[in-house]
Design a protein around this motif. Structure first.
Motif, PDB file in Angstrom:
ATOM      1  N   SER A  79     -66.975   6.840  56.192  1.00 44.76           N
ATOM      2  CA  SER A  79     -66.967   8.233  56.628  1.00 44.76           C
ATOM      3  C   SER A  79     -68.366   8.651  57.085  1.00 44.76           C
ATOM      4  O   SER A  79     -69.356   7.955  56.836  1.00 44.76           O
ATOM      5  CB  SER A  79     -66.516   9.146  55.483  1.00 44.76           C
ATOM      6  OG  SER A  79     -67.491   9.146  54.443  1.00 44.76           O
ATOM      7  N   LEU A  80     -68.429   9.810  57.736  1.00 43.82           N
ATOM      8  CA  LEU A  80     -69.712  10.342  58.199  1.00 43.82           C
ATOM      9  C   LEU A  80     -70.674  10.534  57.038  1.00 43.82           C
ATOM     10  O   LEU A  80     -71.868  10.241  57.152  1.00 43.82           O
ATOM     11  CB  LEU A  80     -69.486  11.677  58.921  1.00 43.82           C
ATOM     12  CG  LEU A  80     -70.752  12.448  59.328  1.00 43.82           C
ATOM     13  CD1 LEU A  80     -71.532  11.672  60.382  1.00 43.82           C
ATOM     14  CD2 LEU A  80     -70.396  13.831  59.824  1.00 43.82           C
ATOM     15  N   TYR A  81     -70.172  10.991  55.913  1.00 41.63           N
ATOM     16  CA  TYR A  81     -71.043  11.275  54.771  1.00 41.63           C
ATOM     17  C   TYR A  81     -71.603   9.973  54.183  1.00 41.63           C
ATOM     18  O   TYR A  81     -72.738   9.942  53.701  1.00 41.63           O
ATOM     19  CB  TYR A  81     -70.265  12.071  53.721  1.00 41.63           C
ATOM     20  CG  TYR A  81     -69.663  13.331  54.294  1.00 41.63           C
ATOM     21  CD1 TYR A  81     -70.476  14.406  54.629  1.00 41.63           C
ATOM     22  CD2 TYR A  81     -68.300  13.422  54.556  1.00 41.63           C
ATOM     23  CE1 TYR A  81     -69.944  15.554  55.195  1.00 41.63           C
ATOM     24  CE2 TYR A  81     -67.755  14.561  55.122  1.00 41.63           C
ATOM     25  CZ  TYR A  81     -68.588  15.625  55.437  1.00 41.63           C
ATOM     26  OH  TYR A  81     -68.063  16.756  56.008  1.00 41.63           O
ATOM     27  N   THR A  82     -70.799   8.908  54.216  1.00 44.71           N
ATOM     28  CA  THR A  82     -71.314   7.605  53.775  1.00 44.71           C
ATOM     29  C   THR A  82     -72.419   7.128  54.708  1.00 44.71           C
ATOM     30  O   THR A  82     -73.438   6.585  54.262  1.00 44.71           O
ATOM     31  CB  THR A  82     -70.180   6.566  53.735  1.00 44.71           C
ATOM     32  OG1 THR A  82     -69.073   7.089  53.003  1.00 44.71           O
ATOM     33  CG2 THR A  82     -70.652   5.272  53.088  1.00 44.71           C
ATOM     34  N   TRP A  83     -72.237   7.357  56.025  1.00 43.49           N
ATOM     35  CA  TRP A  83     -73.278   6.998  56.987  1.00 43.49           C
ATOM     36  C   TRP A  83     -74.560   7.791  56.734  1.00 43.49           C
ATOM     37  O   TRP A  83     -75.671   7.264  56.875  1.00 43.49           O
ATOM     38  CB  TRP A  83     -72.785   7.249  58.417  1.00 43.49           C
ATOM     39  CG  TRP A  83     -71.937   6.144  58.962  1.00 43.49           C
ATOM     40  CD1 TRP A  83     -70.612   6.194  59.266  1.00 43.49           C
ATOM     41  CD2 TRP A  83     -72.358   4.808  59.259  1.00 43.49           C
ATOM     42  NE1 TRP A  83     -70.173   4.982  59.740  1.00 43.49           N
ATOM     43  CE2 TRP A  83     -71.227   4.106  59.754  1.00 43.49           C
ATOM     44  CE3 TRP A  83     -73.570   4.135  59.160  1.00 43.49           C
ATOM     45  CZ2 TRP A  83     -71.276   2.773  60.145  1.00 43.49           C
ATOM     46  CZ3 TRP A  83     -73.628   2.803  59.557  1.00 43.49           C
ATOM     47  CH2 TRP A  83     -72.497   2.145  60.039  1.00 43.49           C
ATOM     48  N   LEU A  84     -74.430   9.060  56.360  1.00 41.68           N
ATOM     49  CA  LEU A  84     -75.617   9.872  56.063  1.00 41.68           C
ATOM     50  C   LEU A  84     -76.368   9.308  54.861  1.00 41.68           C
ATOM     51  O   LEU A  84     -77.606   9.305  54.831  1.00 41.68           O
ATOM     52  CB  LEU A  84     -75.210  11.330  55.802  1.00 41.68           C
ATOM     53  CG  LEU A  84     -74.686  12.103  57.016  1.00 41.68           C
ATOM     54  CD1 LEU A  84     -74.221  13.490  56.605  1.00 41.68           C
ATOM     55  CD2 LEU A  84     -75.756  12.204  58.099  1.00 41.68           C
ATOM     56  N   ILE A  85     -75.624   8.808  53.861  1.00 43.11           N
ATOM     57  CA  ILE A  85     -76.260   8.172  52.700  1.00 43.11           C
ATOM     58  C   ILE A  85     -77.013   6.915  53.141  1.00 43.11           C
ATOM     59  O   ILE A  85     -78.143   6.656  52.707  1.00 43.11           O
ATOM     60  CB  ILE A  85     -75.208   7.834  51.620  1.00 43.11           C
ATOM     61  CG1 ILE A  85     -74.585   9.113  51.061  1.00 43.11           C
ATOM     62  CG2 ILE A  85     -75.851   7.023  50.490  1.00 43.11           C
ATOM     63  CD1 ILE A  85     -73.406   8.866  50.132  1.00 43.11           C
ATOM     64  N   VAL A  86     -76.382   6.137  54.032  1.00 42.83           N
ATOM     65  CA  VAL A  86     -77.025   4.911  54.549  1.00 42.83           C
ATOM     66  C   VAL A  86     -78.312   5.263  55.286  1.00 42.83           C
ATOM     67  O   VAL A  86     -79.348   4.594  55.114  1.00 42.83           O
ATOM     68  CB  VAL A  86     -76.055   4.141  55.472  1.00 42.83           C
ATOM     69  CG1 VAL A  86     -76.784   3.013  56.196  1.00 42.83           C
ATOM     70  CG2 VAL A  86     -74.883   3.588  54.671  1.00 42.83           C
ATOM     71  N   VAL A  87     -78.284   6.304  56.104  1.00 44.99           N
ATOM     72  CA  VAL A  87     -79.486   6.730  56.839  1.00 44.99           C
ATOM     73  C   VAL A  87     -80.581   7.161  55.868  1.00 44.99           C
ATOM     74  O   VAL A  87     -81.762   6.813  56.045  1.00 44.99           O
ATOM     75  CB  VAL A  87     -79.140   7.880  57.812  1.00 44.99           C
ATOM     76  CG1 VAL A  87     -80.411   8.483  58.402  1.00 44.99           C
ATOM     77  CG2 VAL A  87     -78.235   7.380  58.926  1.00 44.99           C
ATOM     78  N   ALA A  88     -80.207   7.900  54.814  1.00 41.84           N
ATOM     79  CA  ALA A  88     -81.192   8.335  53.814  1.00 41.84           C
ATOM     80  C   ALA A  88     -81.821   7.126  53.108  1.00 41.84           C
ATOM     81  O   ALA A  88     -83.036   7.084  52.877  1.00 41.84           O
ATOM     82  CB  ALA A  88     -80.522   9.256  52.800  1.00 41.84           C
ATOM     83  N   VAL A  91     -75.163  -1.254  52.778  1.00 44.65           N
ATOM     84  CA  VAL A  91     -73.937  -1.078  53.575  1.00 44.65           C
ATOM     85  C   VAL A  91     -72.758  -1.767  52.899  1.00 44.65           C
ATOM     86  O   VAL A  91     -71.652  -1.203  52.810  1.00 44.65           O
ATOM     87  CB  VAL A  91     -74.141  -1.616  55.010  1.00 44.65           C
ATOM     88  CG1 VAL A  91     -72.809  -1.718  55.731  1.00 44.65           C
ATOM     89  CG2 VAL A  91     -75.093  -0.717  55.788  1.00 44.65           C
ATOM     90  N   LEU A  92     -72.960  -2.986  52.391  1.00 49.04           N
ATOM     91  CA  LEU A  92     -71.872  -3.708  51.729  1.00 49.04           C
ATOM     92  C   LEU A  92     -71.404  -2.981  50.476  1.00 49.04           C
ATOM     93  O   LEU A  92     -70.199  -2.817  50.242  1.00 49.04           O
ATOM     94  CB  LEU A  92     -72.327  -5.131  51.379  1.00 49.04           C
ATOM     95  CG  LEU A  92     -72.443  -6.104  52.556  1.00 49.04           C
ATOM     96  CD1 LEU A  92     -73.064  -7.415  52.095  1.00 49.04           C
ATOM     97  CD2 LEU A  92     -71.073  -6.357  53.182  1.00 49.04           C
ATOM     98  N   LEU A  93     -72.365  -2.522  49.658  1.00 53.55           N
ATOM     99  CA  LEU A  93     -71.999  -1.830  48.419  1.00 53.55           C
ATOM    100  C   LEU A  93     -71.300  -0.512  48.697  1.00 53.55           C
ATOM    101  O   LEU A  93     -70.235  -0.222  48.152  1.00 53.55           O
ATOM    102  CB  LEU A  93     -73.249  -1.604  47.559  1.00 53.55           C
ATOM    103  CG  LEU A  93     -73.866  -2.854  46.926  1.00 53.55           C
ATOM    104  CD1 LEU A  93     -75.142  -2.501  46.177  1.00 53.55           C
ATOM    105  CD2 LEU A  93     -72.874  -3.522  45.973  1.00 53.55           C
ATOM    106  N   LEU A  94     -71.915   0.312  49.562  1.00 49.19           N
ATOM    107  CA  LEU A  94     -71.335   1.619  49.869  1.00 49.19           C
ATOM    108  C   LEU A  94     -70.009   1.473  50.605  1.00 49.19           C
ATOM    109  O   LEU A  94     -69.064   2.225  50.362  1.00 49.19           O
ATOM    110  CB  LEU A  94     -72.314   2.448  50.709  1.00 49.19           C
ATOM    111  CG  LEU A  94     -73.561   2.952  49.973  1.00 49.19           C
ATOM    112  CD1 LEU A  94     -74.549   3.548  50.962  1.00 49.19           C
ATOM    113  CD2 LEU A  94     -73.180   3.993  48.928  1.00 49.19           C
ATOM    114  N   GLY A  95     -69.965   0.489  51.518  1.00 44.76           N
ATOM    115  CA  GLY A  95     -68.734   0.285  52.271  1.00 44.76           C
ATOM    116  C   GLY A  95     -67.580  -0.085  51.374  1.00 44.76           C
ATOM    117  O   GLY A  95     -66.487   0.481  51.468  1.00 44.76           O
ATOM    118  N   ASN A  96     -67.804  -1.027  50.464  1.00 43.22           N
ATOM    119  CA  ASN A  96     -66.732  -1.447  49.553  1.00 43.22           C
ATOM    120  C   ASN A  96     -66.390  -0.357  48.540  1.00 43.22           C
ATOM    121  O   ASN A  96     -65.268  -0.300  48.038  1.00 43.22           O
ATOM    122  CB  ASN A  96     -67.132  -2.735  48.829  1.00 43.22           C
ATOM    123  CG  ASN A  96     -67.101  -3.937  49.757  1.00 43.22           C
ATOM    124  OD1 ASN A  96     -66.127  -4.140  50.461  1.00 43.22           O
ATOM    125  ND2 ASN A  96     -68.164  -4.717  49.777  1.00 43.22           N
TER     126      ASN A  96
END
Length: 378
Positions: free
Chosen positions: A171-180, A212-217
């Motif tokens: 989701s967009l919010y997960t991407w925002l966490i990745v950017v942070a 990315v792997l951790l958050l994605g899963n």
């Protein structure tokens, strides 16, 4: 000890003039606001920002987040802001990359390379941006239908519906966490890691891959893969992400137009480097590549950065031409919202504030880069 001198008469006069000027500006703004409020009241229009909670009742073609006709105005405006921001930043990144490559080619010794770069610049810099946008939009809407879409390695597809590309199913919010995490990792590695640059880059890439792997899963929807690849089912593609025709046309037009201007900025910066420095590099036995990376570009960057910042700000402003082809950027969303709600002053204020926020942030970034590249005296 020297005694502090009292303010001179000239200083006092200057302070009084500045104070009177500020008072006059405040009175002018207050009068304009009061007049606007009075006129709105006479026309029976409401004012204030309470309308942001109301449902819009209308939809638009493209959004980075889920949207519907029941969305309140604040969510719709946020969606338009995201569309403008993502388009602007993407255009800045690719325009800068292509601009540096073409500007370097323009400065090359090979006449064929130099001539090709010059032709590119003259074509895309001298045709108005809106004409380029309409041209690319006309080309893209005449691409084949999804069933005859052009495919690249069975992962990327182009049709008259847009460009379908693989994406991580987040989701967009997960991407925002990745950017942070990416920003935090970058500054932490630079501060605490004393290794050479390749080691720092490897460490940053490793942290990002693990994140990315951790958050994605962790946040991926149930029974769905982490990597979503577009696949034709019936008359449309499912999976991946679809970049609609308007977005693709905007990206192509702005990137080509912006890169032609940035290329000239880069060429001018490279030509400002004293020939004596390159001759010194040749005398030391450095290759052309080493001279470019270690002498010409580091010196040229000090000249390139200020006008480059102006080009970045211009590219953000250029996103407003999307209204010509129906791209759902903030300018189009605001225009439609004004027609539907009548909240003209408030919505124009939001539009101005949004562009001020983005462009001020870019200006601050350029100033920080300028300070970092300044020659430091000993």
């Amino acid at each position: 000890m020297e005694q502090t001198k009292p303010p001179s008469e000239l200083d006092i006069k200057g302070i009084i003039i500045q104070a009177l000027f500020l008072i006059a500006v405040a009175v002018l703004i207050t009068s304009a606001y009061s007049s606007g409020q009075t006129n709105l009241s006479k026309m029976g229009l409401t004012n204030g920002f309470s309308f942001l909670e109301r449902a819009t009742g209308w939809s638009y073609s493209f959004s980075m987040i889920d949207h519907s006709t029941d969305d309140p105005y604040y969510r719709t405006l946020f969606s338009g802001f995201l569309n403008t921001f993502v388009l602007g930043i993407t255009a800045i990144v690719f325009s800068t990359i292509f601009g540096f490559a073409i500007g370097t080619a323009r400065d090359a010794k090979n006449l064929a390379v130099q001539g090709s770069a010059a032709i590119f610049i003259q074509i895309f810099r001298n045709i108005p941006l809106i004409l380029q946008l309409i041209f690319w939009y006309a080309v893209l809407i005449h691409l084949p239908s999804p069933r005859q879409a052009m495919g690249f390695y069975d992962t990327i597809f182009m049709s008259n519906r847009g460009v379908m590309i693989p994406t991580l199913n987040m989701s967009l919010y997960t991407w925002l966490i990745v950017v942070a995490i990416a920003i935090g990792a970058y500054f932490s590695i630079n501060k605490f890691c004393k290794q050479k640059k390749p080691i720092k880059i490897l460490a940053w890439v490793t942290i990002m891959a693990v994140s990315v792997l951790l958050l994605g899963n962790l946040f991926v929807p149930e029974n769905e893969p982490l990597l979503s690849i577009p696949e034709l089912k019936g008359l449309r593609f499912v999976g991946g992400v679809t970049l609609n025709i308007e977005l693709v046309a905007m990206l192509i037009a702005i990137i080509l137009y912006g890169s032609s201007y940035i290329a000239e900025v880069v060429r001018g910066g490279l030509q400002e480097v004293p020939k004596g420095l390159t001759e010194a590099g040749n005398s030391l036995g450095l290759s052309d590549r080493q001279i470019w990376f270690k002498i010409k570009m580091p010196m040229a960057l000090r000249t390139i950065l200020p006008p480059l910042g102006n080009q970045w700000i211009f590219l953000i402003k250029a996103t407003t031409i999307g209204v010509a082809i129906g791209y759902s950027d903030l300018f189009m969303i605001i225009s439609t919202s004004i027609t539907q709600s009548g909240q003209t002053l408030e919505l124009i204020g939001i539009l101005m504030s949004a562009f001020l926020l983005i462009n001020f942030s870019l200006a601050r970034l350029i100033n920080l880069l300028n300070k970092k590249l300044q020659l430091k005296g000993h």
